[in-house]
Design a protein around this motif. Structure first.
Motif, PDB file in Angstrom:
ATOM      1  N   TYR A  18      -9.536   7.131  -3.548  1.00 54.00           N
ATOM      2  CA  TYR A  18      -8.289   6.441  -3.101  1.00 54.00           C
ATOM      3  C   TYR A  18      -7.921   7.422  -1.755  1.00 54.00           C
ATOM      4  CZ  TYR A  18      -3.427   6.013  -3.062  1.00 54.00           C
ATOM      5  OH  TYR A  18      -1.820   5.546  -2.419  1.00 54.00           O
ATOM      6  N   CYS A  19      -7.965   8.767  -1.757  1.00 59.21           N
ATOM      7  CA  CYS A  19      -7.802   9.421  -0.710  1.00 59.21           C
ATOM      8  C   CYS A  19      -8.315   9.076   0.526  1.00 59.21           C
ATOM      9  CB  CYS A  19      -7.779  10.946  -0.941  1.00 59.21           C
ATOM     10  SG  CYS A  19      -6.572  11.597  -1.874  1.00 59.21           S
ATOM     11  N   LYS A  22      -6.917   5.863   2.086  1.00 55.37           N
ATOM     12  CA  LYS A  22      -5.748   6.166   2.493  1.00 55.37           C
ATOM     13  C   LYS A  22      -5.815   6.858   3.795  1.00 55.37           C
ATOM     14  CE  LYS A  22      -2.043   5.355   1.111  1.00 55.37           C
ATOM     15  NZ  LYS A  22      -1.247   3.801   1.428  1.00 55.37           N
ATOM     16  N   TRP A  34      -4.395  13.327   3.833  1.00 57.14           N
ATOM     17  CA  TRP A  34      -5.377  12.492   2.969  1.00 57.14           C
ATOM     18  C   TRP A  34      -6.681  13.193   2.686  1.00 57.14           C
ATOM     19  CZ3 TRP A  34      -3.095   9.731  -0.335  1.00 57.14           C
ATOM     20  CH2 TRP A  34      -1.985   9.099  -0.230  1.00 57.14           C
ATOM     21  N   THR A  73     -12.229   2.798  -8.696  1.00 57.78           N
ATOM     22  CA  THR A  73     -12.278   2.561  -7.392  1.00 57.78           C
ATOM     23  C   THR A  73     -12.192   1.098  -7.193  1.00 57.78           C
ATOM     24  OG1 THR A  73     -13.606   4.736  -6.867  1.00 57.78           O
ATOM     25  CG2 THR A  73     -13.412   3.081  -5.115  1.00 57.78           C
ATOM     26  N   ILE A  76      -8.524   0.247  -7.975  1.00 60.74           N
ATOM     27  CA  ILE A  76      -7.810   0.561  -6.817  1.00 60.74           C
ATOM     28  C   ILE A  76      -8.054  -0.360  -5.605  1.00 60.74           C
ATOM     29  CG2 ILE A  76      -7.427   2.486  -5.058  1.00 60.74           C
ATOM     30  CD1 ILE A  76      -6.186   3.249  -7.776  1.00 60.74           C
ATOM     31  N   VAL A  80      -4.572  -2.059  -5.049  1.00 64.55           N
ATOM     32  CA  VAL A  80      -3.758  -1.210  -4.002  1.00 64.55           C
ATOM     33  C   VAL A  80      -4.235  -1.478  -2.418  1.00 64.55           C
ATOM     34  CG1 VAL A  80      -3.332   1.186  -2.806  1.00 64.55           C
ATOM     35  CG2 VAL A  80      -3.522   0.907  -5.279  1.00 64.55           C
TER      36      VAL A  80
END
Length: 109
Positions: A18-19, A22, A34, A73, A76, A80
C-alpha cells in the motif's frame, strides 16, 4: 500463537505494498514519508515472518505469508486504487484464498 503472528506479518506485507502505491501517487516530502512507511512495514513483516517460522514449516509459512499479501494487495488495488475487479480476477483471488486455507488445514506443526 505463531499462526496469529504469521497473519499479522502478512497484513504488514499488504501495508508495505500500500505504501508503495501511495508513494507512486505523490511527490516531494510526502513521497518520502510513504517510503519510510514502506520500510517500517517491511521490517515488521519480515521480523514477524522470522518469528513465525521458528515453529511453523518454512514452506507453508512463506506460502501463506505471500498469499495473504497477494490477496490483501489485490483487494487494496481494487478498493483503494480503483483497479478493475473483473470476474476472472475475482475467481483467481478466490482460488488463492482457498489454497491458503487448504495449506493451513493440512499443515502439521
Amino acid at each position: 500463537m505463531n499462526w496469529v503472528i504469521l497473519i499479522i506479518a502478512g497484513l504488514f506485507e499488504v501495508g508495505f505494498a500500500y505504501c508503495l502505491g501511495k508513494a507512486k501517487q505523490t511527490t516531494g516530502n510526502e513521497m518520502y514519508f510513504w517510503y519510510i512507511g514502506f520500510l517500517f512495514a517491511l521490517f515488521l513483516s519480515m521480523t514477524l515472518l522470522i518469528k513465525a517460522t521458528q515453529t511453523l514449516p518454512i514452506g507453508t509459512a512463506y506460502a501463506i505469508w505471500t498469499g495473504i499479501g497477494a490477496v490483501g494487495t489485490v483487494l487494496i488495488g481494487i478498493f483503494v486504487f480503483k483497479e478493475p475487479a473483473t470476474a476472472l480476477r475475482i475467481f483467481f483471488l478466490c482460488t488463492l484464498i482457498v489454497s491458503i486455507i487448504g495449506l493451513k488445514m493440512v499443515t502439521v506443526e
